[in-house]
Enzyme design. Structure first.
Site, PDB file in Angstrom:
ATOM      1  N   GLU A 146     -13.966 -31.971  12.215  1.00  0.00           N
ATOM      2  CA  GLU A 146     -13.719 -31.450  13.560  1.00  0.00           C
ATOM      3  C   GLU A 146     -14.756 -31.957  14.554  1.00  0.00           C
ATOM      4  OE1 GLU A 146     -11.608 -27.157  12.806  1.00  0.00           O
ATOM      5  OE2 GLU A 146     -13.782 -27.194  12.643  1.00  0.00           O
TER       6      GLU A 146
ATOM      7  N   CYS B 118     -20.716 -22.840  18.293  1.00  0.00           N
ATOM      8  CA  CYS B 118     -21.747 -23.193  17.323  1.00  0.00           C
ATOM      9  C   CYS B 118     -21.635 -22.319  16.081  1.00  0.00           C
ATOM     10  CB  CYS B 118     -23.117 -23.024  17.970  1.00  0.00           C
ATOM     11  SG  CYS B 118     -24.487 -23.450  16.887  1.00  0.00           S
TER      12      CYS B 118
END
Length: 355
Positions: free
Chosen positions: A89, A333
């Protein structure tokens, strides 16, 4: 043309290594990195015979399928299916004055950080330099941009870059090359959990890129609770390597610190962190924990995040809080885990390798 492992990845080559005579190499590099060509047939200033020869031998894309998941905040998560069926990703983050991509360097990650969904996947394999670069090129294509319009790259996606250093260095050299992406070294940030040998090697390569250390605790005992593999490298050993990197490159080092409730968010730990960074040109990025399904930890409440930041600032440590983007599509994150966000609709991109 269907995707084929028999074709060679042209994105593995520096501009001077591209096929053809000198000026033809420059033309091909311009098509790849300035115009973002995704098929050799688009390279209309090349002779037809050369375009056909390139298509017979080389591939332009490393992905058999690309899917995009737009967030409400404008960022986009990309899910790439590689030619061997494995997945990785990346994230596109547009800001008012810059366009940033967060790229992966591995399928999964061996570090196993407790706050990170990628770590829960385990390690799949290293990405090639071509697979790292093609994340940026494909995102630019999807966004209708020239690849050179993306001026900020953070190697903070899936994986530990310093455990895939050979391929990461090759990809970074192409990013910085004046005839390729022509990125400024200070616009490329490499994030590491702290591999001293890799930090020394990166310093010797003298590429001038920014270094970000995923520290997450100022003492070894706490850090081992957060990062299971941290027992291999004591903080003192990591900091010695970081100080060497700073001395060699003159680049300020960023320290990433994900705040976890009752684990690493006490004010005494902020004071210990300030002591650890004394004398170093450093900046602390505090990261509020981004939740994911099955996470074994809980994030520090907002008030605690602000208090920790204020204590660091009081002690003279440059500090910011990174309120993550893309949380609604699992792009923030610590959230990259190859999950397909629902109920958002998939956005397949045209074609795959050898388009």
């Amino acid at each position: 043309m269907a995707a084929s492992h028999a074709l060679k990845p042209i994105l593995e080559l520096l501009p001077e290594e591209l096929p053809g005579e000198g000026y033809r190499r420059a033309q091909i590099a311009h098509w790849l990195y300035a115009k973002g060509a995704r098929d050799f047939s688009e390279m209309t200033d090349l002779p037809k015979a050369l375009r056909e020869a390139l298509a017979r031998e080389w591939r332009l894309s490393e992905f058999s399928l690309v899917q995009a998941f737009p967030s409400q905040d404008g960022s986009v998560k990309y899910l790439f299916t590689l030619l061997d069926g494995k997945k990785t990703e990346a994230v596109y983050m547009p800001y008012e004055n810059r366009k940033t991509v967060c790229l992966s360097t591995m399928v999964g990650c061996p570090a196993g950080c407790t706050f990170c969904a990628t770590g829960a996947l385990g390690f799949g394999r290293n990405l090639t330099a071509a697979e790292i670069l093609d994340q940026l090129l494909t995102i630019a294509y999807h966004q209708g941009l020239s690849p050179r319009e993306i001026r900020n790259v953070v190697l903070m996606g899936m994986g530990e870059p310093l455990l895939n250093l050979r391929n990461v260095l090759k990809a970074v050299r192409i990013m910085l090359h004046k005839k390729a992406l022509a990125l400024s070294p200070r616009r490329v940030t490499l994030s590491t959990v702290g591999i001293p040998k890799g930090i020394y090697r990166l310093a010797e390569e003298d590429l001038g890129v920014r270094l970000a250390l995923s520290l997450h605790a100022p003492d070894d005992e706490t850090r081992r609770k957060i990062i299971p593999t941290a027992h291999r490298y004591p903080i003192a050993e990591i900091m010695e390597a970081v100080r060497h990197y700073h001395a060699k490159t003159k680049r300020r080092v960023t320290f990433e610190y994900t705040l976890l409730k009752g684990v690493n968010d006490h004010l005494w730990q902020a004071r210990l962190l300030a002591k650890l960074l004394k004398g170093l040109s450093a900046h602390v990025n505090l990261i509020p924990f981004n939740p994911w399904e099955g996470a074994p930890v809980v994030g520090t409440p907002r008030a605690g995040v602000l208090a920790f930041a204020e204590e660091l600032k009081r002690l003279g440590v440059p500090t910011s809080i990174r309120w993550s983007r893309g949380q609604d599509v699992g792009a923030a994150c610590g959230q990259l885990a190859l999950k397909v966000p629902r109920p958002l609709t998939l956005t397949p991109l045209p074609g795959g390798a050898g388009r």
